[in-house]
Design a protein around this motif. Structure first.
Motif, PDB file in Angstrom:
ATOM      1  N   LEU A 103       0.824  -1.201   0.000  1.00  0.00           N
ATOM      2  CA  LEU A 103       0.000   0.000   0.000  1.00  0.00           C
ATOM      3  C   LEU A 103       0.867   1.264   0.000  1.00  0.00           C
ATOM      4  CD1 LEU A 103      -2.936   0.999   0.054  1.00  0.00           C
ATOM      5  CD2 LEU A 103      -2.785   1.009   2.538  1.00  0.00           C
ATOM      6  N   LEU A 104       1.940   1.256   0.789  1.00  0.00           N
ATOM      7  CA  LEU A 104       2.844   2.400   0.819  1.00  0.00           C
ATOM      8  C   LEU A 104       3.534   2.590  -0.535  1.00  0.00           C
ATOM      9  CD1 LEU A 104       4.401   1.988   4.367  1.00  0.00           C
ATOM     10  CD2 LEU A 104       2.879   3.828   3.575  1.00  0.00           C
ATOM     11  N   LEU A 105       3.923   1.503  -1.165  1.00  0.00           N
ATOM     12  CA  LEU A 105       4.544   1.606  -2.487  1.00  0.00           C
ATOM     13  C   LEU A 105       3.564   2.138  -3.525  1.00  0.00           C
ATOM     14  CD1 LEU A 105       6.720  -1.606  -2.538  1.00  0.00           C
ATOM     15  CD2 LEU A 105       7.527   0.729  -2.872  1.00  0.00           C
ATOM     16  N   GLU A 106       2.326   1.710  -3.446  1.00  0.00           N
ATOM     17  CA  GLU A 106       1.317   2.215  -4.374  1.00  0.00           C
ATOM     18  C   GLU A 106       1.130   3.722  -4.176  1.00  0.00           C
ATOM     19  OE1 GLU A 106      -3.284   1.576  -5.830  1.00  0.00           O
ATOM     20  OE2 GLU A 106      -2.544   0.389  -4.159  1.00  0.00           O
ATOM     21  N   GLY A 107       1.047   4.162  -2.937  1.00  0.00           N
ATOM     22  CA  GLY A 107       0.906   5.590  -2.656  1.00  0.00           C
ATOM     23  C   GLY A 107       2.111   6.385  -3.116  1.00  0.00           C
ATOM     24  N   TRP A 108       3.297   5.838  -2.912  1.00  0.00           N
ATOM     25  CA  TRP A 108       4.530   6.490  -3.360  1.00  0.00           C
ATOM     26  C   TRP A 108       4.503   6.668  -4.877  1.00  0.00           C
ATOM     27  CZ3 TRP A 108       8.335   4.587  -6.615  1.00  0.00           C
ATOM     28  CH2 TRP A 108       9.514   5.327  -6.688  1.00  0.00           C
ATOM     29  N   ALA A 109       4.100   5.617  -5.592  1.00  0.00           N
ATOM     30  CA  ALA A 109       4.058   5.690  -7.050  1.00  0.00           C
ATOM     31  C   ALA A 109       3.031   6.714  -7.524  1.00  0.00           C
ATOM     32  CB  ALA A 109       3.748   4.314  -7.637  1.00  0.00           C
ATOM     33  N   LEU A 110       1.866   6.736  -6.898  1.00  0.00           N
ATOM     34  CA  LEU A 110       0.848   7.712  -7.290  1.00  0.00           C
ATOM     35  C   LEU A 110       1.338   9.135  -7.047  1.00  0.00           C
ATOM     36  CD1 LEU A 110      -2.406   5.925  -6.089  1.00  0.00           C
ATOM     37  CD2 LEU A 110      -1.707   6.370  -8.459  1.00  0.00           C
ATOM     38  N   ASP A 111       2.082   9.338  -5.967  1.00  0.00           N
ATOM     39  CA  ASP A 111       2.634  10.661  -5.682  1.00  0.00           C
ATOM     40  C   ASP A 111       3.654  11.063  -6.747  1.00  0.00           C
ATOM     41  OD1 ASP A 111       3.011  13.021  -4.019  1.00  0.00           O
ATOM     42  OD2 ASP A 111       4.963  12.151  -3.541  1.00  0.00           O
ATOM     43  N   THR A 112       4.519  10.132  -7.145  1.00  0.00           N
ATOM     44  CA  THR A 112       5.532  10.453  -8.152  1.00  0.00           C
ATOM     45  C   THR A 112       4.902  10.723  -9.514  1.00  0.00           C
ATOM     46  OG1 THR A 112       5.944   8.156  -8.810  1.00  0.00           O
ATOM     47  CG2 THR A 112       7.284   9.040  -7.005  1.00  0.00           C
ATOM     48  N   MET A 113       3.725  10.189  -9.745  1.00  0.00           N
ATOM     49  CA  MET A 113       3.042  10.356 -11.031  1.00  0.00           C
ATOM     50  C   MET A 113       2.011  11.481 -10.991  1.00  0.00           C
ATOM     51  SD  MET A 113       4.160   7.896 -13.102  1.00  0.00           S
ATOM     52  CE  MET A 113       2.855   7.603 -14.272  1.00  0.00           C
ATOM     53  N   SER A 114       2.044  12.328  -9.995  1.00  0.00           N
ATOM     54  CA  SER A 114       0.993  13.340  -9.814  1.00  0.00           C
ATOM     55  C   SER A 114       0.854  14.288 -11.004  1.00  0.00           C
ATOM     56  CB  SER A 114       1.233  14.129  -8.528  1.00  0.00           C
ATOM     57  OG  SER A 114       2.447  14.853  -8.634  1.00  0.00           O
ATOM     58  N   GLN A 115       1.909  14.524 -11.747  1.00  0.00           N
ATOM     59  CA  GLN A 115       1.851  15.447 -12.884  1.00  0.00           C
ATOM     60  C   GLN A 115       1.454  14.759 -14.190  1.00  0.00           C
ATOM     61  OE1 GLN A 115       2.272  18.807 -12.444  1.00  0.00           O
ATOM     62  NE2 GLN A 115       2.321  18.223 -10.286  1.00  0.00           N
ATOM     63  N   VAL A 116       1.303  13.435 -14.168  1.00  0.00           N
ATOM     64  CA  VAL A 116       0.922  12.690 -15.375  1.00  0.00           C
ATOM     65  C   VAL A 116      -0.594  12.749 -15.526  1.00  0.00           C
ATOM     66  CG1 VAL A 116       0.913  10.403 -16.461  1.00  0.00           C
ATOM     67  CG2 VAL A 116       2.928  11.178 -15.195  1.00  0.00           C
ATOM     68  N   PRO A 117      -1.105  13.207 -16.678  1.00  0.00           N
ATOM     69  CA  PRO A 117      -2.559  13.359 -16.829  1.00  0.00           C
ATOM     70  C   PRO A 117      -3.320  12.045 -17.018  1.00  0.00           C
ATOM     71  CG  PRO A 117      -1.429  14.110 -18.804  1.00  0.00           C
ATOM     72  CD  PRO A 117      -0.371  13.769 -17.803  1.00  0.00           C
ATOM     73  N   SER A 118      -2.670  11.005 -17.497  1.00  0.00           N
ATOM     74  CA  SER A 118      -3.356   9.752 -17.806  1.00  0.00           C
ATOM     75  C   SER A 118      -3.616   8.927 -16.549  1.00  0.00           C
ATOM     76  CB  SER A 118      -2.525   8.933 -18.792  1.00  0.00           C
ATOM     77  OG  SER A 118      -3.032   7.625 -18.900  1.00  0.00           O
ATOM     78  N   LYS A 119      -4.890   8.759 -16.199  1.00  0.00           N
ATOM     79  CA  LYS A 119      -5.242   7.949 -15.034  1.00  0.00           C
ATOM     80  C   LYS A 119      -4.848   6.489 -15.252  1.00  0.00           C
ATOM     81  CE  LYS A 119      -8.928  10.843 -13.332  1.00  0.00           C
ATOM     82  NZ  LYS A 119     -10.253  10.959 -12.807  1.00  0.00           N
ATOM     83  N   ARG A 120      -4.970   6.018 -16.476  1.00  0.00           N
ATOM     84  CA  ARG A 120      -4.602   4.630 -16.793  1.00  0.00           C
ATOM     85  C   ARG A 120      -3.109   4.393 -16.544  1.00  0.00           C
ATOM     86  NH1 ARG A 120      -4.360   1.707 -22.500  1.00  0.00           N
ATOM     87  NH2 ARG A 120      -4.332  -0.425 -21.763  1.00  0.00           N
ATOM     88  N   SER A 121      -2.278   5.333 -16.968  1.00  0.00           N
ATOM     89  CA  SER A 121      -0.838   5.207 -16.735  1.00  0.00           C
ATOM     90  C   SER A 121      -0.513   5.251 -15.250  1.00  0.00           C
ATOM     91  CB  SER A 121      -0.083   6.328 -17.449  1.00  0.00           C
ATOM     92  OG  SER A 121      -0.195   6.192 -18.837  1.00  0.00           O
ATOM     93  N   LYS A 122      -1.168   6.152 -14.525  1.00  0.00           N
ATOM     94  CA  LYS A 122      -0.952   6.232 -13.084  1.00  0.00           C
ATOM     95  C   LYS A 122      -1.292   4.914 -12.408  1.00  0.00           C
ATOM     96  CE  LYS A 122      -1.964  11.126 -12.517  1.00  0.00           C
ATOM     97  NZ  LYS A 122      -2.845  12.104 -11.894  1.00  0.00           N
TER      98      LYS A 122
END
Length: 135
Positions: free
Chosen positions: A89-108
């Motif tokens: 869960l922490l890794l998933e949150g970390w990844a979502l944070d690093t991808m915050s500027q990416v517009p594609s929800k699918r990529s995130k």
């Protein structure tokens, strides 16, 4: 900013260089490499550098290398998750944070799902992180 999550026998090498030439007064440059080292068998080599040949600049550089925060893992375990689920869960949150500027929800979502499986424990039994959305 540059982000890495490293596990297994993976190796990351980051050699960042910022050069501010003579006559570039009032320039701004920032460089940061943040790495999660998830297993002792993985390796991270970082070398951020600054070369400043003028005055009146705002420049920073740095690097961090760490594992997931044990206190965060413990907190999630106190809420009913096992260690593997907490790390995933922490890794998933970390990844979502690093991808915050990416517009594609699918990529995130794709990146977050892959990141949640990077923890060594997660390879044995992936957690169903959808069931933890209320935490």
């Amino acid at each position: 900013e540059h982000y890495n999550a490293v596990s297994g026998r993976a190796r990351v090498v980051f050699r960042g260089a910022v050069q501010v030439p003579l006559g570039s007064d009032n320039s701004t440059a920032h460089q940061l490499c943040r790495s999660l080292l998830l297993e002792n068998t993985a390796k991270v080599d970082v070398s951020p550098t600054l070369e400043i040949f003028t005055d009146e600049v705002e420049c920073t550089h740095g690097a961090t290398i760490a594992d997931l925060d044990d206190e965060m893992v413990f907190y999630l375990q106190s809420r009913g998750l096992d260690r593997m689920q907490a790390r995933s869960l922490l890794l998933e949150g970390w990844a979502l944070d690093t991808m915050s500027q990416v517009p594609s929800k699918r990529s995130k979502r794709r990146v977050a799902t892959k990141a949640s499986r990077l923890a060594p424990e997660a390879a044995a039994r992936p957690a169903n992180l959808q069931s933890f959305s209320s935490i």
